[in-house]
Design an enzyme around this catalytic site. Structure first.
Site, PDB file in Angstrom:
ATOM      1  N   LEU A 106       3.588   0.409   1.932  1.00  0.00           N
ATOM      2  CA  LEU A 106       3.137   1.307   2.778  1.00  0.00           C
ATOM      3  C   LEU A 106       2.556   0.308   3.976  1.00  0.00           C
ATOM      4  O   LEU A 106       2.730  -0.725   4.012  1.00  0.00           O
ATOM      5  CB  LEU A 106       0.704   1.629   1.875  1.00  0.00           C
ATOM      6  N   ILE A 137       3.566  -4.282   0.764  1.00  0.00           N
ATOM      7  CA  ILE A 137       2.721  -3.841   1.819  1.00  0.00           C
ATOM      8  C   ILE A 137       4.031  -3.853   3.170  1.00  0.00           C
ATOM      9  O   ILE A 137       4.484  -4.948   2.816  1.00  0.00           O
ATOM     10  CB  ILE A 137       1.454  -4.829   2.598  1.00  0.00           C
ATOM     11  N   LYS A 138       4.296  -2.882   4.118  1.00  0.00           N
ATOM     12  CA  LYS A 138       5.084  -2.881   4.799  1.00  0.00           C
ATOM     13  C   LYS A 138       4.207  -3.600   6.102  1.00  0.00           C
ATOM     14  O   LYS A 138       3.510  -3.326   6.822  1.00  0.00           O
ATOM     15  CB  LYS A 138       5.398  -1.627   5.238  1.00  0.00           C
ATOM     16  N   VAL A 139       5.876  -4.463   6.451  1.00  0.00           N
ATOM     17  CA  VAL A 139       4.615  -5.533   8.061  1.00  0.00           C
ATOM     18  C   VAL A 139       5.438  -5.496   9.130  1.00  0.00           C
ATOM     19  O   VAL A 139       7.008  -5.655   8.594  1.00  0.00           O
ATOM     20  CB  VAL A 139       4.285  -7.150   7.412  1.00  0.00           C
TER      21      VAL A 139
END
Length: 351
Positions: A106, A137-139
């Site tokens: 996400l 977690i997508k960054v």
């Protein structure tokens, strides 16, 4: 055995680059996992499409609009629920490999792309909200995002670092990951559960360059760049410096090939899957590419083939006056803008 199982045996995971409520609730995602899919990625454009086209969201959207929430809070409520549900579907896969596979990503808000502290705070909040060990977690891989990566890894959070086009930026990401791991080890905390993927975008490179290249080089830059990036990866993660961290339980960052659906219909539809199969990598594919690969793809370890030829091809492109690092910076900015626009479209019906 399926072709996806064959790819997994070669050391590569195939993930699905799509997520929607129907995909999960219909059992389709579970069926894909049985075929050999190992994880899921999402992004604002994917959720924008899902919310607009999936009737299963309608009642929840109506209910959320009656609550005193911001459009972003309404979006997050639905997205977190979808990611959590997908994590549950992928949990058996995750546990069967000791936590190496079965992740669902996400993304933090694209508005935070240049804000390291804001990215860290939102990533922590989303990770806590999903509350699943196989959530990632997508960054974005901006300088701020890479700074955030170091902090999040030291927090023990698994990360998908996205929108990489540059070998130099990818190496900076590896170093940030290693610093985060070292900090966590120095604090006496476990690192064995932390997985990071570096999402290196493929087809957009060829789409950007092909018009400027002679025919013999068209459709070749992205694969050459990926193969060169993999050589960089091998050098970094087999060096003594990382071996010391690995001995204490650290996992290697995995290169993830993203944007692997072909944009040019003249190219084979499985080009960016067939050509990039190798150990310690992931390929996240859209539905159409997944179906095409299952139907007529080739499971063969191709990533290390013709490695010298890949470097020679990049040298040839440089000799034409093309700076791939400058191109990489532009493509990342374009990608950020696309995600920002998708995020705005996504939020508009939630006002």
């Amino acid at each position: 055995m399926t072709i996806l199982s064959d790819v997994k045996a070669l050391g590569q995971q195939i993930w699905l680059d799509n997520l929607s409520r129907s995909l999960v609730q219909s059992g389709e995602l579970a069926q894909m996992l049985k075929q050999g899919v190992c994880g899921v990625t999402s992004n604002p454009a994917i959720f924008q499409k899902a919310f607009a086209g999936d009737a299963l969201y309608a009642d929840e959207v109506a209910a959320l609009k009656r609550q005193n929430l911001s459009p972003k809070q309404r979006y997050e409520t639905m997205a977190v629920a979808d990611v959590r549900a997908a994590c549950d579907v992928c949990l058996a896969e995750h546990e069967s490999t000791g936590g190496k596979t079965g992740f669902v990503s996400l993304e933090v808000s694209p508005e935070l792309a240049k804000d390291a502290q804001g990215t860290v705070e939102e990533a922590r909040r989303l990770h806590a909200a999903i509350a699943r060990k196989n959530a990632m977690i997508k960054v974005p891989a901006t300088d701020a995002g890479i700074d955030a990566l170091e902090t999040l890894v030291s927090d023990g959070i698994s990360v998908n670092l996205t929108l990489l086009f540059s070998r130099a930026q990818t190496l900076k990401a590896y170093a940030a990951y290693a610093r985060g791991i070292a900090k966590r080890l120095a604090a006496g905390q476990s690192v064995a559960h932390i997985q990071v993927v570096a999402s290196f975008f493929i087809s957009r490179v060829d789409s950007a360059l092909d018009a400027t290249l002679p025919d013999r080089l068209k459709g070749k830059t992205a694969i050459a760049l990926a193969k060169a990036a993999y050589q960089d990866w091998e050098q970094y993660f087999t060096a003594p410096e990382f071996a010391a961290l690995e001995a204490q339980g650290a996992n290697r960052v995995q290169l993830l090939w993203a944007s692997t659906g072909v944009k040019n219909p003249a190219y084979p539809d499985t080009l960016y899957v067939d050509s990039l199969i190798g150990v310690h990598t992931v390929n996240t594919v859209p539905d159409a590419t997944l179906k095409a690969f299952i139907d007529h793809g080739t499971a063969k370890a191709t990533l290390t083939e013709s490695a010298d030829e890949a470097l020679a091809r990049l040298a040839e492109i440089a000799a034409l006056g093309i700076d791939v690092e400058t191109l990489a910076a532009r493509l990342q900015e374009d990608g950020l803008k696309q995600f920002e626009e998708a995020f705005e479209k996504l939020l508009a019906p939630l006002v």
